[in-house]
Design an enzyme around this catalytic site. Sequence first.
Site, PDB file in Angstrom:
ATOM      1  NE  ARG A  65      -3.264   8.082  -9.904  1.00  0.00           N
ATOM      2  CZ  ARG A  65      -3.875   7.758  -8.758  1.00  0.00           C
ATOM      3  NH1 ARG A  65      -3.169   7.344  -7.739  1.00  0.00           N
ATOM      4  NH2 ARG A  65      -5.191   7.839  -8.647  1.00  0.00           N
TER       5      ARG A  65
ATOM      6  CD  GLU B 238      -2.845   1.384   0.331  1.00  0.00           C
ATOM      7  OE1 GLU B 238      -2.422   1.501  -0.830  1.00  0.00           O
ATOM      8  OE2 GLU B 238      -4.045   1.515   0.636  1.00  0.00           O
ATOM      9  CG  ASP B 239      -0.954   4.725  -1.637  1.00  0.00           C
ATOM     10  OD1 ASP B 239      -1.622   4.097  -0.781  1.00  0.00           O
ATOM     11  OD2 ASP B 239      -1.478   5.488  -2.465  1.00  0.00           O
TER      12      ASP B 239
ATOM     13  CG  PHE C 157      -3.618  15.365   0.588  1.00  0.00           C
ATOM     14  CD1 PHE C 157      -4.450  14.286   0.857  1.00  0.00           C
ATOM     15  CD2 PHE C 157      -3.289  15.652  -0.729  1.00  0.00           C
ATOM     16  CE1 PHE C 157      -4.948  13.499  -0.183  1.00  0.00           C
ATOM     17  CE2 PHE C 157      -3.790  14.878  -1.771  1.00  0.00           C
ATOM     18  CZ  PHE C 157      -4.623  13.801  -1.488  1.00  0.00           C
TER      19      PHE C 157
ATOM     20  CG  ASP D 123      -5.130   9.694   5.906  1.00  0.00           C
ATOM     21  OD1 ASP D 123      -4.514  10.234   6.830  1.00  0.00           O
ATOM     22  OD2 ASP D 123      -6.034  10.274   5.287  1.00  0.00           O
TER      23      ASP D 123
HETATM   24  P1  IMP Z   1      -7.306   5.631   4.642  1.00  0.00           P
HETATM   25  O1  IMP Z   1      -8.407   4.652   4.307  1.00  0.00           O
HETATM   26  O2  IMP Z   1      -7.835   6.864   5.290  1.00  0.00           O
HETATM   27  O3  IMP Z   1      -6.193   4.995   5.443  1.00  0.00           O
HETATM   28  O4  IMP Z   1      -6.699   6.158   3.297  1.00  0.00           O
HETATM   29  C1  IMP Z   1      -6.127   5.308   2.446  1.00  0.00           C
HETATM   30  C2  IMP Z   1      -6.129   5.765   1.013  1.00  0.00           C
HETATM   31  O5  IMP Z   1      -6.443   7.153   0.821  1.00  0.00           O
HETATM   32  C3  IMP Z   1      -4.730   5.582   0.516  1.00  0.00           C
HETATM   33  O6  IMP Z   1      -4.619   4.297  -0.046  1.00  0.00           O
HETATM   34  C4  IMP Z   1      -4.574   6.675  -0.490  1.00  0.00           C
HETATM   35  O7  IMP Z   1      -4.957   6.222  -1.751  1.00  0.00           O
HETATM   36  C5  IMP Z   1      -5.500   7.761  -0.018  1.00  0.00           C
HETATM   37  N1  IMP Z   1      -4.736   8.772   0.738  1.00  0.00           N
HETATM   38  C6  IMP Z   1      -4.685   8.938   2.062  1.00  0.00           C
HETATM   39  N2  IMP Z   1      -3.893   9.957   2.407  1.00  0.00           N
HETATM   40  C7  IMP Z   1      -3.385  10.441   1.253  1.00  0.00           C
HETATM   41  C8  IMP Z   1      -2.464  11.511   0.939  1.00  0.00           C
HETATM   42  O8  IMP Z   1      -1.917  12.218   1.782  1.00  0.00           O
HETATM   43  N3  IMP Z   1      -2.219  11.691  -0.380  1.00  0.00           N
HETATM   44  C9  IMP Z   1      -2.775  10.940  -1.364  1.00  0.00           C
HETATM   45  N4  IMP Z   1      -3.613   9.932  -1.115  1.00  0.00           N
HETATM   46  C10 IMP Z   1      -3.932   9.688   0.183  1.00  0.00           C
HETATM   47 MG    MG Z   2      -4.116   3.735  -1.914  1.00  0.00          MG
END
Ligand code: IMP
Ligand code: MG
Length: 181
Positions: A165, A97-98, A152, A101
């Site tokens: 990207r 995963e990237d 972000f 958050d």
């Molecule tokens: P989460 O479900 O809140 O943990 O967010 C996960 C997904 O939201 C990640 O897989 C990203 O694709 C996107 N995301 C969360 N934070 C960022 C950010 O700072 N930049 C870009 N994409 C983000």
């Molecule tokens: Mg993602």
Amino acid sequence: MKDDILDVMLSQEVLQKRVKELALQITKDYGDEPVIFVSILKGAVVFLADLIRYTELKHTIDFMAVSSYKNTKSSGIVRLIMDLRESPEGKNVLIVEDIIDTGLTMRYICENLLTRRLKSLKICSLLYKPTKQHVYPDIKIDYLGFEIPDKFVVGYGMDYNELYRNLPYVGILKPEIYRRK
Ligand code: IMP
Ligand code: MG
């Protein structure tokens, strides 16, 4: 494009060095065990592409796509858009995963995969925001690239409105880019 970036958080050199380190550790840990690298579309594909070129493992790659609808309190519903092509049953799975958050996406992916009688499940995430209110506080990230502040970020696969990207580094956007929308 570059003019939209306020600050470089993680340079190309810093990223490549760390991805290499993660790949070496992953190679060491799995040894002769075959493993499926499951990447979450779309943000993690750049990280995956670098990671696999630094690993020396018997591995395959597969993809899952999810979408999350978040309300203002950042709790939300995650929906599966695209499932794996191959059954992971009885296999070692490494989620690539990237960024984690809120943890909502990762919790959904883990819960989903854990119903499928895997041999093992591990998590590799390039980024993690430790200061965040996490919906998945007991998450164990087996391989983590960097902890970053709650900002972000874009680049190295990550987007804002599907753009940025392609940047080879992780950066922070100028505030006026968000305001423009
Ligand atoms: P989460 O479900 O809140 O943990 O967010 C996960 C997904 O939201 C990640 O897989 C990203 O694709 C996107 N995301 C969360 N934070 C960022 C950010 O700072 N930049 C870009 N994409 C983000
Ligand atoms: Mg993602």
